[in-house]
Design a protein around this motif. Structure first.
Motif, PDB file in Angstrom:
ATOM      1  N   PRO A 132       0.825  -1.218   0.000  1.00 21.05           N
ATOM      2  CA  PRO A 132       0.000   0.000   0.000  1.00 21.05           C
ATOM      3  C   PRO A 132       0.855   1.262   0.000  1.00 21.05           C
ATOM      4  O   PRO A 132       1.976   1.274   0.517  1.00 21.05           O
ATOM      5  CB  PRO A 132      -0.804  -0.127   1.297  1.00 21.05           C
ATOM      6  CG  PRO A 132       0.064  -0.959   2.192  1.00 21.05           C
ATOM      7  CD  PRO A 132       0.759  -1.939   1.297  1.00 21.05           C
ATOM      8  N   ASP A 134       1.842   4.569   1.553  1.00 20.46           N
ATOM      9  CA  ASP A 134       1.765   5.088   2.917  1.00 20.46           C
ATOM     10  C   ASP A 134       1.460   6.575   2.952  1.00 20.46           C
ATOM     11  O   ASP A 134       0.706   7.039   3.813  1.00 20.46           O
ATOM     12  CB  ASP A 134       3.082   4.824   3.662  1.00 20.46           C
ATOM     13  CG  ASP A 134       3.324   3.346   3.893  1.00 20.46           C
ATOM     14  OD1 ASP A 134       2.333   2.587   3.991  1.00 20.46           O
ATOM     15  OD2 ASP A 134       4.499   2.938   3.965  1.00 20.46           O
ATOM     16  N   TRP A 165       6.373   4.359   0.489  1.00 25.60           N
ATOM     17  CA  TRP A 165       5.809   3.055   0.840  1.00 25.60           C
ATOM     18  C   TRP A 165       6.913   2.135   1.345  1.00 25.60           C
ATOM     19  O   TRP A 165       8.104   2.397   1.142  1.00 25.60           O
ATOM     20  CB  TRP A 165       5.084   2.434  -0.353  1.00 25.60           C
ATOM     21  CG  TRP A 165       5.984   1.829  -1.398  1.00 25.60           C
ATOM     22  CD1 TRP A 165       6.330   0.515  -1.548  1.00 25.60           C
ATOM     23  CD2 TRP A 165       6.669   2.527  -2.464  1.00 25.60           C
ATOM     24  NE1 TRP A 165       7.165   0.347  -2.615  1.00 25.60           N
ATOM     25  CE2 TRP A 165       7.384   1.564  -3.197  1.00 25.60           C
ATOM     26  CE3 TRP A 165       6.728   3.866  -2.868  1.00 25.60           C
ATOM     27  CZ2 TRP A 165       8.161   1.887  -4.309  1.00 25.60           C
ATOM     28  CZ3 TRP A 165       7.514   4.191  -3.966  1.00 25.60           C
ATOM     29  CH2 TRP A 165       8.209   3.227  -4.669  1.00 25.60           C
ATOM     30  N   ARG A 294      -2.282   5.786  -8.499  1.00 27.74           N
ATOM     31  CA  ARG A 294      -2.439   4.335  -8.505  1.00 27.74           C
ATOM     32  C   ARG A 294      -1.066   3.679  -8.588  1.00 27.74           C
ATOM     33  O   ARG A 294      -0.299   3.946  -9.524  1.00 27.74           O
ATOM     34  CB  ARG A 294      -3.310   3.903  -9.692  1.00 27.74           C
ATOM     35  CG  ARG A 294      -4.760   4.355  -9.573  1.00 27.74           C
ATOM     36  CD  ARG A 294      -5.474   4.316 -10.902  1.00 27.74           C
ATOM     37  NE  ARG A 294      -5.556   2.983 -11.485  1.00 27.74           N
ATOM     38  CZ  ARG A 294      -6.584   2.161 -11.341  1.00 27.74           C
ATOM     39  NH1 ARG A 294      -7.647   2.531 -10.616  1.00 27.74           N
ATOM     40  NH2 ARG A 294      -6.601   0.984 -11.919  1.00 27.74           N
ATOM     41  N   GLN A 295      -0.762   2.863  -7.604  1.00 26.16           N
ATOM     42  CA  GLN A 295       0.474   2.092  -7.580  1.00 26.16           C
ATOM     43  C   GLN A 295       0.136   0.652  -7.961  1.00 26.16           C
ATOM     44  O   GLN A 295      -0.642  -0.015  -7.280  1.00 26.16           O
ATOM     45  CB  GLN A 295       1.098   2.154  -6.187  1.00 26.16           C
ATOM     46  CG  GLN A 295       2.407   1.405  -6.034  1.00 26.16           C
ATOM     47  CD  GLN A 295       3.130   1.812  -4.763  1.00 26.16           C
ATOM     48  OE1 GLN A 295       3.741   2.873  -4.690  1.00 26.16           O
ATOM     49  NE2 GLN A 295       3.047   0.981  -3.733  1.00 26.16           N
ATOM     50  N   SER A 351      -2.869  -0.300  -5.468  1.00 26.98           N
ATOM     51  CA  SER A 351      -3.092   0.512  -4.273  1.00 26.98           C
ATOM     52  C   SER A 351      -3.377   1.927  -4.751  1.00 26.98           C
ATOM     53  O   SER A 351      -2.541   2.548  -5.409  1.00 26.98           O
ATOM     54  CB  SER A 351      -1.860   0.506  -3.361  1.00 26.98           C
ATOM     55  OG  SER A 351      -2.016   1.444  -2.304  1.00 26.98           O
TER      56      SER A 351
END
Length: 412
Positions: A132, A134, A165, A294-295, A351
């Motif tokens: 996710p 962070d 992250w 968006r990751q 994520s």
């Protein structure tokens, strides 16, 4: 992301045109004629789309264009056993069932057959987990954009978006980033050679040789009159004119990322990744906007493809650069293995974080207020100018049409 846009805009470059040559001196002696596939399925509750297009350039001018491929039979094979059938929602766009979400650890494969019987299949893609996000931060940068917003101009101001992250230890991770931007739009429709009508305009019904008369059924579109040469019809204007209309409710323009950004954690495996620059949001307007970052996870083969495409489309132009070649993806023609197919089908866990960009740290004017023609700016037109490349021209003498109104069509 509509990755297809980036594919097509880069095709001429990838088929032999390099940026170290003056564009005025280029003589195009090659042609583009390829099938382009765009498909990334995710684990989110969102439309899962596969896009099929045919890209081709004119042999004389070199100008490229695309044609959606319709009437194809498209399906996704899950774990080599379950078949998920896609349906065509618009020309060239095929959607998986609304309740479909891909799952981490499962294998997916694209298969489709064109109307001429040609059969295509992708390699199998196993969805990898994604850590996710962070934290998201943003900073104004007067030279944020890699390329100017306007051809021949030098406006590159925008906001750099950074994410932090925790990269998982003891596993190889490959990443890609996308963004989606919601910009406040105060002008919602432009009508060429006509006016905007909320209700239908009654055919052959006029008042005092000056007005058209509206009916009671909703229309919500541009009314463009036809010259019937009827004596009672209002004067017909043949001159070219365009009227722009403000939004009647809160409206937002949705923009998508236009570049590829990938990352391999080979040298940072298991570390806390701090403030990696993953997006450049243009300074279109001084008002606040909403950005979704968006990751995405990538299988190793997908990362190799997107990294190659990133290098060839964004890092070319130096004297030492190797001339780019067409990036052939993971899809093959079962009937003709020699066919070159551009694009990649893959599966990505996502994520996503939405970030409110207040733009309170900006310096200077937004791009929408830098109109070189110095035309009078209408209220709320800052974003209209960069999206339409012109300032809005309102129709001051015509009301929004409702039932029973008489409507005049003024000349330009």
């Amino acid at each position: 992301m509509r990755f297809i846009v980036l594919f097509i805009s880069s095709l001429l470059l990838l088929f032999g045109i390099t940026s170290c040559v003056d564009p005025a001196d280029i003589v195009i002696n090659t042609s583009v004629d390829v099938l382009v596939v765009d498909g990334t399925i995710t684990n989110l509750a969102e439309p899962q789309l596969i896009r099929l297009n045919h890209a081709q350039s004119d042999r004389l001018t070199g100008r490229s264009g695309t044609t959606p491929i319709t009437k194809a039979s498209v399906e996704v094979l899950v774990d080599s056993s379950e078949v998920i059938v896609c349906h065509e929602t618009e020309d060239g766009t095929y959607q998986l069932p609304a309740d479909f979400k891909a799952q981490i650890g499962h294998a997916y494969q694209l298969r489709f057959t064109l109307s001429d019987g040609m059969q295509y299949v992708s390699t199998q893609q196993i969805m990898q987990p994604v850590p996710p996000i962070d934290r998201v931060t943003a900073r104004f940068n007067a030279t944020s954009l890699p390329f100017p917003l306007e051809s021949g101009g030098d406006y590159r101001a925008g906001h750099d978006i950074f994410v932090s992250w925790q990269d998982p230890a003891n596993q190889q991770n490959y990443y890609r980033w996308e963004w989606k931007l919601w910009e406040k739009q105060d002008w919602c429709r432009s009508c060429r050679q006509g006016v905007y009508a909320v209700n239908t305009i009654l055919p052959h019904t006029y008042q005092d040789k000056t007005f058209y008369v509206s009916g009671e059924n909703l229309f919500e579109d541009c009314f463009i009159p036809t010259n019937y040469l009827e004596a009672a019809q209002p004067p017909f204007h043949s001159e070219q004119y365009v009227y722009d209309y403000p939004c009647r409710t809160q409206c937002w323009e949705i923009l998508h990322s236009y570049a590829i950004d990938t990352f391999d954690d080979q040298y940072s495996n298991g570390r806390q990744i701090q403030e990696r620059n993953v997006a450049q949001i243009p300074y279109y307007d001084s008002t606040a906007c909403l950005v979704e970052i968006r990751q995405l996870s990538l299988p190793k083969s997908a990362h190799a493809y997107f990294k190659q495409f990133q290098d060839q489309t964004q890092n070319t132009g130096g004297l030492a650069d190797t001339p780019p070649s067409a990036p052939v993806g993971n899809i093959r023609n079962k009937n003709n293995p020699q066919e070159r197919i551009v694009g990649f089908f893959t599966a990505s866990a996502v994520s996503a974080v939405r970030y409110w960009l207040d733009r309170k740290d900006v310096k200077g004017l937004p791009f929408g207020d830098t109109d070189p023609a110095k035309r009078v700016q209408q209220t709320g037109s800052a974003f209209f100018m960069p999206s339409i490349c012109a300032s809005p021209f309102p129709n001051r003498s015509t009301l929004t049409l409702t039932f029973g109104l008489w409507v005049a069509l003024p000349g330009p």
